[in-house]
Design a protein around this motif. Structure first.
Motif, PDB file in Angstrom:
ATOM      1  N   PRO B   8       0.831  -1.215   0.000  1.00 30.07           N
ATOM      2  CA  PRO B   8       0.000   0.000   0.000  1.00 30.07           C
ATOM      3  C   PRO B   8       0.864   1.263   0.000  1.00 30.07           C
ATOM      4  O   PRO B   8       2.077   1.187   0.144  1.00 30.07           O
ATOM      5  N   LYS B   9       0.247   2.404  -0.135  1.00 25.11           N
ATOM      6  CA  LYS B   9       0.975   3.673  -0.063  1.00 25.11           C
ATOM      7  C   LYS B   9       1.228   4.056   1.395  1.00 25.11           C
ATOM      8  O   LYS B   9       2.261   4.634   1.731  1.00 25.11           O
ATOM      9  N   GLN B  14       0.460  -2.088  14.493  1.00 23.50           N
ATOM     10  CA  GLN B  14       0.936  -2.175  15.862  1.00 23.50           C
ATOM     11  C   GLN B  14       2.268  -2.918  15.915  1.00 23.50           C
ATOM     12  O   GLN B  14       2.566  -3.774  15.062  1.00 23.50           O
ATOM     13  N   MET B  15       3.038  -2.597  16.909  1.00 25.94           N
ATOM     14  CA  MET B  15       4.291  -3.315  17.177  1.00 25.94           C
ATOM     15  C   MET B  15       4.018  -4.811  17.309  1.00 25.94           C
ATOM     16  O   MET B  15       3.005  -5.204  17.893  1.00 25.94           O
ATOM     17  N   GLY B  84      11.265   1.108  15.401  1.00 26.58           N
ATOM     18  CA  GLY B  84      12.338   1.603  14.534  1.00 26.58           C
ATOM     19  C   GLY B  84      12.153   1.242  13.070  1.00 26.58           C
ATOM     20  O   GLY B  84      12.899   1.716  12.215  1.00 26.58           O
ATOM     21  N   ASP B  85      11.167   0.408  12.787  1.00 21.99           N
ATOM     22  CA  ASP B  85      10.901   0.063  11.387  1.00 21.99           C
ATOM     23  C   ASP B  85      10.088   1.149  10.685  1.00 21.99           C
ATOM     24  O   ASP B  85       9.935   1.116   9.457  1.00 21.99           O
ATOM     25  N   SER B  86       9.563   2.083  11.458  1.00 23.61           N
ATOM     26  CA  SER B  86       8.803   3.179  10.858  1.00 23.61           C
ATOM     27  C   SER B  86       9.701   3.966   9.911  1.00 23.61           C
ATOM     28  O   SER B  86      10.770   4.437  10.301  1.00 23.61           O
ATOM     29  N   ALA B  87       9.267   4.075   8.674  1.00 28.78           N
ATOM     30  CA  ALA B  87      10.085   4.711   7.641  1.00 28.78           C
ATOM     31  C   ALA B  87       9.273   4.712   6.356  1.00 28.78           C
ATOM     32  O   ALA B  87       8.152   4.196   6.300  1.00 28.78           O
ATOM     33  N   THR B 113       4.147   3.138   9.422  1.00 31.81           N
ATOM     34  CA  THR B 113       4.146   3.698  10.773  1.00 31.81           C
ATOM     35  C   THR B 113       3.831   2.577  11.748  1.00 31.81           C
ATOM     36  O   THR B 113       2.786   1.923  11.635  1.00 31.81           O
ATOM     37  N   VAL B 114       4.740   2.352  12.679  1.00 31.98           N
ATOM     38  CA  VAL B 114       4.547   1.306  13.685  1.00 31.98           C
ATOM     39  C   VAL B 114       4.236   1.981  15.008  1.00 31.98           C
ATOM     40  O   VAL B 114       5.006   2.825  15.490  1.00 31.98           O
TER      41      VAL B 114
END
Lengths: 116, 115
Positions: B8-9, B14-15, B84-87, B113-114
């Motif tokens: 998806p864009k 959730q974590m 930290g995977d949010s990117a 976004t996590v």
């Protein structure tokens, strides 16, 4: 290891003024060099690239870049900016490595703001 | 037609969850890539595949597993998501991965976004 440095995090230029974005690379040999532009919410688009030969490279959208070996630089220039040039600009390099293992190393980007 | 597309864009999760991002290119290219762009806009390559074969794996945690069912697709599966995977994750493709490093064409990105 190779690295790419873009010293300017943010640059503001008046519409119609000239532009120069700085890029320095760190590598033993001459790498391949690239400039990409990222418009807000978009992916990256290649502006120009340098492999060898003429050190002044022409790109799309009126951009050009000059490779200077003595300064390890590959600065991007445009004689007259347009409001649509507002974006994030990334310099990148790739080493002259063996087939199948090339990868782009990016600088941290320079955000360009255009004011009327 | 979009040359390199990602879905998806946007992805908010959730974590601890597992999620996948899909990438497709219709350029007939042999090589595909995944890049991660962090909150400071720093772009770093994660993986590269050439004709479905992994050629670059940049010290990415094992929780990240790319899958290339054919040379037009390179999906990214992430297990046990961490903050930290949010990117923003970008897919790219190029004709070859040879010495002249053909132009890489980038997709529009997937903002993960996590929470």
């Amino acid at each position: 290891a190779q690295s790419v440095t873009q010293p300017d995090i943010h640059i503001t230029v008046s519409e119609g003024a000239s532009l120069e974005l700085r890029c320095n690379y760190s590598y033993g040999a001459t790498p391949y060099l690239f400039w990409y532009v990222q418009s807000p919410g978009q992916g990256l688009q290649l502006l120009l690239k340098y492999f060898s030969g003429d050190t002044l490279v022409q790109g799309i959208k009126g951009f050009e870049a000059e490779f200077k070996r003595s300064q390890s630089s590959f600065n991007l220039r445009k004689p007259s900016v347009h409001w649509s040039d507002a974006a994030e600009y990334f310099c990148a390099s790739s080493p002259l490595s063996h087939f199948g293992n090339e990868k782009l190393t990016f600088g941290t980007g320079t955000r360009l703001t255009i004011i009327p | 037609d979009t040359a390199v597309s990602q879905t998806p864009k946007y992805l908010v999760t959730q974590m601890g969850n597992d999620k996948s991002i899909k990438c497709e290119q219709n350029l007939g290219h042999d090589t595909m890539y995944w890049y991660k762009q962090d909150s400071k806009k720093f772009l770093k390559i994660m993986f590269s595949y050439n004709n479905k074969e992994l050629i670059i794996n940049e010290t990415v945690p094992n929780r990240f597993s790319p899958k290339s069912p054919d040379k037009a697709h390179l999906n990214l599966h992430i297990n046990s998501l961490e903050l930290g995977d949010s990117a923003v994750y970008f897919c790219a493709s190029s004709q070859t991965s040879g010495p002249r490093l053909d132009t890489q064409y980038f997709g529009p990105g997937t903002r993960l976004t996590v929470l």
